[in-house]
Design an enzyme around this catalytic site. Sequence first.
Site, short mmCIF file in Angstrom:
data_model
loop_
_atom_site.label_atom_id
_atom_site.label_comp_id
_atom_site.label_asym_id
_atom_site.label_seq_id
_atom_site.Cartn_x
_atom_site.Cartn_y
_atom_site.Cartn_z
N ASP A 1 0.54 -0.73 0.16
CA ASP A 1 0.11 -0.22 -0.36
C ASP A 1 0.67 1.56 -0.28
O ASP A 1 2.25 0.96 0.63
CB ASP A 1 -1.40 -0.06 1.06
CG ASP A 1 -2.59 0.80 0.95
OD1 ASP A 1 -3.06 0.43 0.79
OD2 ASP A 1 -2.11 2.04 0.51
N LYS B 1 -10.66 -4.37 -7.84
CA LYS B 1 -11.86 -3.94 -7.50
C LYS B 1 -12.19 -2.95 -8.68
O LYS B 1 -10.87 -2.65 -8.76
CB LYS B 1 -11.97 -2.75 -6.41
CG LYS B 1 -13.14 -1.85 -6.43
CD LYS B 1 -13.24 -1.28 -5.05
CE LYS B 1 -11.92 -0.96 -4.31
NZ LYS B 1 -12.63 -0.58 -2.99
#
Length: 241
Positions: free
Chosen positions: A109, A191
């Site tokens: 991340d 996603k």
Amino acid sequence: MWCFSLQRRYLHSSLCLMKNLKSKTPAEQRWLQRQLKDPYVKASQQQNYRCRSAFKLLEIDDKFRLLQPGYSVVDCGAAPGAWSQVAVQRVNSAGTAPESPHGTVIGVDLLNIPPLDGAHFLSSHDVTDPATHAKLLELLPDGRAHVILSDMAPNASGFREMDHEKLIVMCLSLIDLAEKILQPGGSLLCKYWDGTLTHKLQERLSSVFSSVRTLKPNASRKDSAERYFFARMYRKTGKQS
Ligand SMILES: C[S@@+](CC[C@H](N)C(=O)[O-])C[C@H]1O[C@@H](n2cnc3c(N)ncnc32)[C@H](O)[C@@H]1O
């Protein structure tokens, strides 16, 4: 992602929250009230998940069994770490089931990801950066992943089409990552926000995976454009490093 820090900061006490509500902007008040009513937020607190998104992956994995004990998983956009928590349990990377194979979970991340037993985190790393791809190759057993997960999302600008395009570009970069680290037959769950370029992403995925389907888990809010592509049976293109 201010929502996650707010969730952790404020949701420890509904009472305290209601008292604080008046000092928030109208948008923050709407968000907090929605969180208070949300059964997945409550469940994530009760079951010690770092955020409600855990239930999207649990639901998808209960149905499709993409995470198996012993698998190597790369979790893209992993902060604060709820999907990694699910992956650690399902692939047994913390070794809590000694009789089952031990897997590997690596989370990436841009933000800091608080440590988690059974996961290796690359905080402050950009998933689209080739330098991150090189680190993943080093960390993965045999340099290969069985599954790439991506719940990545850019900071929303509020302009729906622009945000959609940004996220599609990020998802397309996962195909480059797959070329480097995903093993033949592997899976990618990513996603996206639905919009005009969705078909482009679907076409690109279909060109390298034998099966691509669209998912909208119950835990995904009905009013959101959020969807997932679940791509299975990766066919290597031969371009990998
Ligand atoms: C919706 S959150 C992910 C939540 C996570 N799945 C969980 O369950 O805890 C999206 C994350 O994507 C990250 N992100 C966005 N762009 C990224 C990039 N280029 N590289 C790595 N992470 C990125 C954001 O920093 C954010 O933490």
